[in-house]
Design a protein around this motif. Structure first.
Motif, PDB file in Angstrom:
ATOM      1  N   THR A 235      14.454   4.506  -0.323  1.00  0.00           N
ATOM      2  CA  THR A 235      15.017   4.906   0.964  1.00  0.00           C
ATOM      3  C   THR A 235      13.928   5.482   1.862  1.00  0.00           C
ATOM      4  OG1 THR A 235      17.196   5.324   0.000  1.00  0.00           O
ATOM      5  CG2 THR A 235      16.717   6.372   2.112  1.00  0.00           C
ATOM      6  N   THR A 236      13.038   6.283   1.296  1.00  0.00           N
ATOM      7  CA  THR A 236      11.916   6.834   2.068  1.00  0.00           C
ATOM      8  C   THR A 236      10.987   5.725   2.552  1.00  0.00           C
ATOM      9  OG1 THR A 236      11.996   8.908   0.831  1.00  0.00           O
ATOM     10  CG2 THR A 236       9.962   8.423   2.003  1.00  0.00           C
ATOM     11  N   LEU A 237      10.684   4.769   1.671  1.00  0.00           N
ATOM     12  CA  LEU A 237       9.833   3.652   2.070  1.00  0.00           C
ATOM     13  C   LEU A 237      10.489   2.824   3.177  1.00  0.00           C
ATOM     14  CD1 LEU A 237       8.569   2.417  -1.422  1.00  0.00           C
ATOM     15  CD2 LEU A 237       7.244   3.641   0.305  1.00  0.00           C
ATOM     16  N   ALA A 238      11.799   2.634   3.081  1.00  0.00           N
ATOM     17  CA  ALA A 238      12.510   1.879   4.114  1.00  0.00           C
ATOM     18  C   ALA A 238      12.433   2.599   5.456  1.00  0.00           C
ATOM     19  CB  ALA A 238      13.961   1.667   3.699  1.00  0.00           C
ATOM     20  N   THR A 239      12.553   3.921   5.450  1.00  0.00           N
ATOM     21  CA  THR A 239      12.441   4.688   6.685  1.00  0.00           C
ATOM     22  C   THR A 239      11.056   4.525   7.306  1.00  0.00           C
ATOM     23  OG1 THR A 239      14.054   6.317   5.896  1.00  0.00           O
ATOM     24  CG2 THR A 239      12.584   7.004   7.677  1.00  0.00           C
TER      25      THR A 239
ATOM     26  N   ALA B  42       0.823  -1.208   0.000  1.00  0.00           N
ATOM     27  CA  ALA B  42       0.000   0.000   0.000  1.00  0.00           C
ATOM     28  C   ALA B  42       0.860   1.261   0.000  1.00  0.00           C
ATOM     29  CB  ALA B  42      -0.929  -0.006   1.209  1.00  0.00           C
ATOM     30  N   LEU B  43       1.986   1.232   0.693  1.00  0.00           N
ATOM     31  CA  LEU B  43       2.894   2.380   0.698  1.00  0.00           C
ATOM     32  C   LEU B  43       3.600   2.545  -0.646  1.00  0.00           C
ATOM     33  CD1 LEU B  43       4.567   1.948   4.216  1.00  0.00           C
ATOM     34  CD2 LEU B  43       3.051   3.818   3.522  1.00  0.00           C
ATOM     35  N   ALA B  44       3.902   1.426  -1.307  1.00  0.00           N
ATOM     36  CA  ALA B  44       4.656   1.467  -2.561  1.00  0.00           C
ATOM     37  C   ALA B  44       3.785   1.829  -3.756  1.00  0.00           C
ATOM     38  CB  ALA B  44       5.333   0.121  -2.798  1.00  0.00           C
ATOM     39  N   ALA B  45       2.512   1.459  -3.726  1.00  0.00           N
ATOM     40  CA  ALA B  45       1.637   1.604  -4.892  1.00  0.00           C
ATOM     41  C   ALA B  45       1.508   3.033  -5.401  1.00  0.00           C
ATOM     42  CB  ALA B  45       0.260   1.021  -4.582  1.00  0.00           C
ATOM     43  N   PRO B  46       1.409   4.072  -4.556  1.00  0.00           N
ATOM     44  CA  PRO B  46       1.324   5.438  -5.089  1.00  0.00           C
ATOM     45  C   PRO B  46       2.554   5.852  -5.905  1.00  0.00           C
ATOM     46  CG  PRO B  46       0.601   5.385  -2.801  1.00  0.00           C
ATOM     47  CD  PRO B  46       1.215   4.052  -3.092  1.00  0.00           C
ATOM     48  N   HIS B  47       3.648   5.165  -5.699  1.00  0.00           N
ATOM     49  CA  HIS B  47       4.876   5.429  -6.462  1.00  0.00           C
ATOM     50  C   HIS B  47       4.996   4.475  -7.650  1.00  0.00           C
ATOM     51  CE1 HIS B  47       6.098   7.990  -3.147  1.00  0.00           C
ATOM     52  NE2 HIS B  47       5.842   7.001  -2.317  1.00  0.00           N
ATOM     53  N   PHE B  48       3.951   3.750  -7.950  1.00  0.00           N
ATOM     54  CA  PHE B  48       3.932   2.765  -9.030  1.00  0.00           C
ATOM     55  C   PHE B  48       5.033   1.720  -8.853  1.00  0.00           C
ATOM     56  CE2 PHE B  48       1.039   5.790 -10.778  1.00  0.00           C
ATOM     57  CZ  PHE B  48       0.190   5.045 -11.584  1.00  0.00           C
TER      58      PHE B  48
END
Length: 214
Positions: A71-75, A8-14
Motif C-alpha cells: 500500500t505504501t509503495l502504491a501511494t 528500486a523502491l521495492a528492493a529495500p523491502h526484499f
C-alpha cells in the motif's frame, strides 16, 4: 515512473517484480499497467520475520506486512494496491500471473515462474494508470526443456499428470511420512530445477505449508 523505478523502491523491502502486463477491463480491473510483486531472494524471509507484523503476536503477519508495504509503495508510485487475500471476492491473481507472460501452467497443473519455479508467492500488485513500457517475456516455459521430475515427485501421487488429489495430500501430511513435506515443503515444488535455483528459505515454505494444512 517506470519498472526500474518501481523495482528500486521495492528492493529495500526484499520485494521483486514478478511480472507485469497491460491490463484491460477484461482482467477484472481498470485499464493500466498491473505490476505483480513477489519475494526477492535470497533474504526475504530473514527480512520480513524481523518486521513489526511478525513480532506483535497477532495472526496473519505476512499478509499484514504485505498490505502495509505494498500500500505504501502504491501511494509512492501513484497506483492502486491489490492483494490475493482479504476476500471473497478474490482478485484473479492466477490469471494475472499468466498474463505477465512469465508464469505458465506446469505439467502438474500449478504455475511455474521463470525464476521462482514453483516457489511462487505473490504478495500483491500495484495497478498504475499509465501504460508503461514492458520488456518482452521469455519465449517459452522452462518446462519445455525440462525432464519434468515434478511428475513423479509426490510420494502418494496427489500431484502428477492427473488432477490434484487434495484429500490424499492432506492425509499424507497427517502421517509421520509426510513430515518432510510439511516442514521442508512440497516435494513436487522442490523437484522443479528452477525452484532449486531460487534460494527461498525453507522456513518460509514451512510457514506456507502450515497455513495450507490447517
Amino acid at each position: 515512473m517506470d519498472l526500474a523505478a518501481i523495482q528500486a523502491l521495492a528492493a529495500p523491502h526484499f520485494l521483486d517484480i514478478f511480472g507485469a502486463f497491460h491490463a484491460t477491463e477484461d482482467d477484472g480491473c481498470t485499464p493500466g499497467t498491473m505490476v505483480l510483486l513477489s519475494p526477492l531472494e535470497p533474504g526475504f524471509w530473514a527480512h520480513v520475520t524481523a518486521e513489526p507484523e511478525f513480532l506483535d503476536g497477532a495472526p496473519d503477519g505476512l499478509d499484514r506486512w504485505s498490505t502495509r508495504i505494498i500500500t505504501t509503495l502504491a501511494t509512492h508510485t501513484g497506483g492502486t494496491p491489490h492483494f490475493p487475500f482479504g476476500g471473497p471476492p478474490y482478485a484473479p491473481f492466477i490469471r494475472w500471473a499468466e498474463r505477465t507472460g512469465r508464469a505458465w501452467p506446469s505439467p502438474v497443473g500449478m504455475l511455474v515462474h521463470e525464476t521462482a519455479g514453483m516457489m511462487i508467492s505473490i504478495r500483491g500488485a500495484i495497478l498504475l494508470p499509465d501504460r508503461l513500457d514492458l520488456p518482452p517475456p521469455p519465449p517459452d516455459s522452462p518446462c519445455t526443456t525440462c525432464a519434468q521430475p515434478c511428475l513423479t515427485a509426490c510420494p502418494v501421487g496427489a500431484l502428477g499428470p492427473r488432477p490434484y488429489d487434495v484429500p490424499a495430500c492432506h492425509a499424507h501430511l497427517d502421517r509421520a511420512e509426510g513430515a518432510e513435506c510439511l516442514t521442508g515443503g512440497c516435494l513436487v515444488r522442490r523437484a522443479c530445477p528452477v525452484s532449486q535455483r531460487f534460494g527461498r528459505n525453507p522456513a518460509q515454505t514451512a510457514h506456507h505449508m502450515r497455513y495450507f494444512h490447517k
